[in-house]
Design a protein around this motif. Structure first.
Motif, PDB file in Angstrom:
ATOM      1  N   LEU A  83      11.662   1.683  -4.968  1.00  0.00           N
ATOM      2  CA  LEU A  83      11.382   0.098  -4.522  1.00  0.00           C
ATOM      3  C   LEU A  83      11.871  -0.988  -5.544  1.00  0.00           C
ATOM      4  N   ASN A 133       1.524  -0.508   2.504  1.00  0.00           N
ATOM      5  CA  ASN A 133       2.424  -0.942   1.355  1.00  0.00           C
ATOM      6  C   ASN A 133       1.418  -0.395   0.224  1.00  0.00           C
ATOM      7  N   SER A 134       1.626   0.959   0.046  1.00  0.00           N
ATOM      8  CA  SER A 134       0.610   1.436  -1.280  1.00  0.00           C
ATOM      9  C   SER A 134       1.350   2.057  -2.394  1.00  0.00           C
ATOM     10  N   ALA A 135       2.721   1.834  -2.373  1.00  0.00           N
ATOM     11  CA  ALA A 135       3.448   2.705  -3.760  1.00  0.00           C
ATOM     12  C   ALA A 135       3.200   1.623  -4.913  1.00  0.00           C
ATOM     13  N   SER A 136       3.247   2.505  -5.783  1.00  0.00           N
ATOM     14  CA  SER A 136       2.863   1.727  -7.205  1.00  0.00           C
ATOM     15  C   SER A 136       3.613   3.092  -8.221  1.00  0.00           C
ATOM     16  N   THR A 142       8.502  -2.420  -9.429  1.00  0.00           N
ATOM     17  CA  THR A 142       8.016  -1.472  -8.554  1.00  0.00           C
ATOM     18  C   THR A 142       6.872  -1.925  -7.839  1.00  0.00           C
ATOM     19  N   ASN A 143       5.716  -2.408  -8.502  1.00  0.00           N
ATOM     20  CA  ASN A 143       4.347  -2.558  -8.075  1.00  0.00           C
ATOM     21  C   ASN A 143       4.335  -4.064  -7.510  1.00  0.00           C
ATOM     22  N   LEU A 144       5.241  -4.961  -7.917  1.00  0.00           N
ATOM     23  CA  LEU A 144       5.167  -6.349  -7.471  1.00  0.00           C
ATOM     24  C   LEU A 144       6.273  -6.674  -6.577  1.00  0.00           C
ATOM     25  N   THR A 170       6.618  -4.187  -3.517  1.00  0.00           N
ATOM     26  CA  THR A 170       5.661  -4.657  -2.422  1.00  0.00           C
ATOM     27  C   THR A 170       6.036  -5.764  -1.682  1.00  0.00           C
ATOM     28  N   MET A 171       6.606  -6.814  -2.618  1.00  0.00           N
ATOM     29  CA  MET A 171       7.084  -7.975  -1.727  1.00  0.00           C
ATOM     30  C   MET A 171       8.318  -7.689  -0.777  1.00  0.00           C
ATOM     31  N   VAL A 226       9.395  -5.012   0.399  1.00  0.00           N
ATOM     32  CA  VAL A 226       9.100  -3.906   1.622  1.00  0.00           C
ATOM     33  C   VAL A 226       8.129  -4.758   2.620  1.00  0.00           C
ATOM     34  N   SER A 227       7.430  -5.670   2.259  1.00  0.00           N
ATOM     35  CA  SER A 227       6.672  -6.448   3.218  1.00  0.00           C
ATOM     36  C   SER A 227       7.381  -7.605   4.099  1.00  0.00           C
TER      37      SER A 227
END
Length: 87
Positions: A25, A50-53, A77-79, A82-83, A85-86
């Motif tokens: 990501l 969207n739960s990857a971290s 990765t976490n922020l 996520t944005m 992918v969304s």
């Protein structure tokens, strides 16, 4: 079964189709490829979980011990991931 096989087997036993994918990501090109493959397989995306971290040593190191590189990896990765992918 490992976790991936168990995650694939349960929906298939219930007659559901699934697509297991891996994407870094932190890399927009990998996210784009993941979305294209999903849309090609299913015709679109109706629901996104969207739960990857990022996990592991760099994600759980004491804050004061984190290098800038570790902080960048976690945030990318976490922020940011996520944005992206969304979107």
């Amino acid at each position: 079964f490992d976790e991936r096989h168990r995650a694939e087997a349960e929906p298939r036993l219930a007659g559901k189709d699934i697509l297991w994918q891996y994407a870094d990501l932190r890399k927009p090109a990998e996210i784009d490829a993941m979305v294209r493959e999903t849309v090609a397989a299913f015709g679109g995306i109706d629901v996104l979980v969207n739960s990857a971290s990022m996990t592991g040593r760099s994600a759980v190191a004491p804050f004061l011990d984190c290098s800038l590189e570790q902080i960048d990896d976690i945030l990318d990765t976490n922020l940011r991931g996520t944005m992206l992918v969304s979107q």
